[in-house]
Design a protein around this motif. Sequence first.
Motif: not given
Length: 446
Positions: A342-351, A377-382
């Motif tokens: 739904g918010f994939e574009h901003e999600g990619n930007r945020l990550r 892809e980003s390695g961000i941990q959640e």
Amino acid sequence: MRFVALIALAFTTSAHAVGLADGVKIGEVTPESAVLWARLTAETEANHRVDKWDADQLHWTVPGADGSLHFEYWPKNDPKDVGQTAIHTVTADDDYCHQVKIDGLRPATEYRYICYAKGADGSRTSIQESFTTAPASDAAAPIRFTVSTCQDFPRRDDLKNGHKIYRSMAALKPDFFVQTGDTLYYDKPDPFAKDIATARYKWNRLYALPFLRDFHSKTPSYWMHDDHDVLKDDCWPGQTYGDLTWEQGLKVWREQIPQSEKPYRQFRWGKHLEIWLPEGREFRSPNTMKDGPEKSIFGKEQWKWLESSMTASDATFKLFVSATPVVGPDRKNKKDNHANAGFEHEGNRLRSFLKSIPGCFVINGDRHWQYHSIDPESGIQEFGCGPASNQHAGGWSQDNKRPEHQFLRVKGGFLSVEIEPNQATVIHHDVDGKPVNTTVIAAPSN
């Protein structure tokens, strides 16, 4: 008509007593300030029964009362340095609530306070407790805090006292607490809150529960709102829920919770920790809008704040606390967060942005299961903290462990985070406080 009459009765004031049945909330604490909140009530405790809701009986009613509130406060070790807030008259317009910011406090200092309440009939009561301010930004103090999400009155696990996690978190003596949203549910039964009186009723009874009331009277806390505690599931600005409007939903939120000037904010806790609490509802595009560069959860003003403040921070660990998932994985039918299409574009930007911030990881609410995920892809941990009770767990299968999952548990509980100079330790707990998963994150190298 009978239900409407009962709600009206619940908010009728009493001329015979005065109380602070919802306790005091300590919010928005910094090294130099805090926001103190209280609500004047007609009696000292909720009028309660612990059996099932029915249409003919309001349970745990907490009527408000006309009168006034004010606070006195002083450092525990310097009782002569007394501050006092102005006497404030409370009325039904703000559900008999009052909040006030106190400034000029000392960092890392325990303050005693007294909340004085006076009813219109002259009756009086008070609450005395304490809280501790945040350390200065150059102080290398260890920090422990806790995080929760997704709670409501019917799914509490102790009918008399509330959610067990508050007793369990209190035993850890956290420096502060973050509620990541879905504090309660207007769009769930017992009762549905389709008008402002019922919305207030649900707040009043929840925070009169002893475990919650006692915890917040002494624990500095930060609240984030999400969909269910503003209006309804997956909502955005301009919508309604029955007779409850978007504007009324925000009004109730702002009167019931200690507030900062803006709904998105950041807080520094010593040399090694800074937290960001973005706002995910008030600026968002409609979920139904076609995805692309213009579709946003945060909006341009908040993005500017986020990028500039996180880039400028010199804290060792920079925690991005989100009301909704950033990494997930999440259910495909959910369209209102950064983890899904739904918010994939901003999600990619945020990550991508969070990846560029040394010492950054994500803590999120909204989901009714506990997890630790790493974005491939980003390695961000959640870290998903999970719901406030086991009764509230669900929406995911324990057998559905994805490659992103480092840990998965479809049960209730909370998170604790311990910050030290060289590492951050993130612990998932069950509702009784038992650790069920521990992750150590090393401090970034210089």
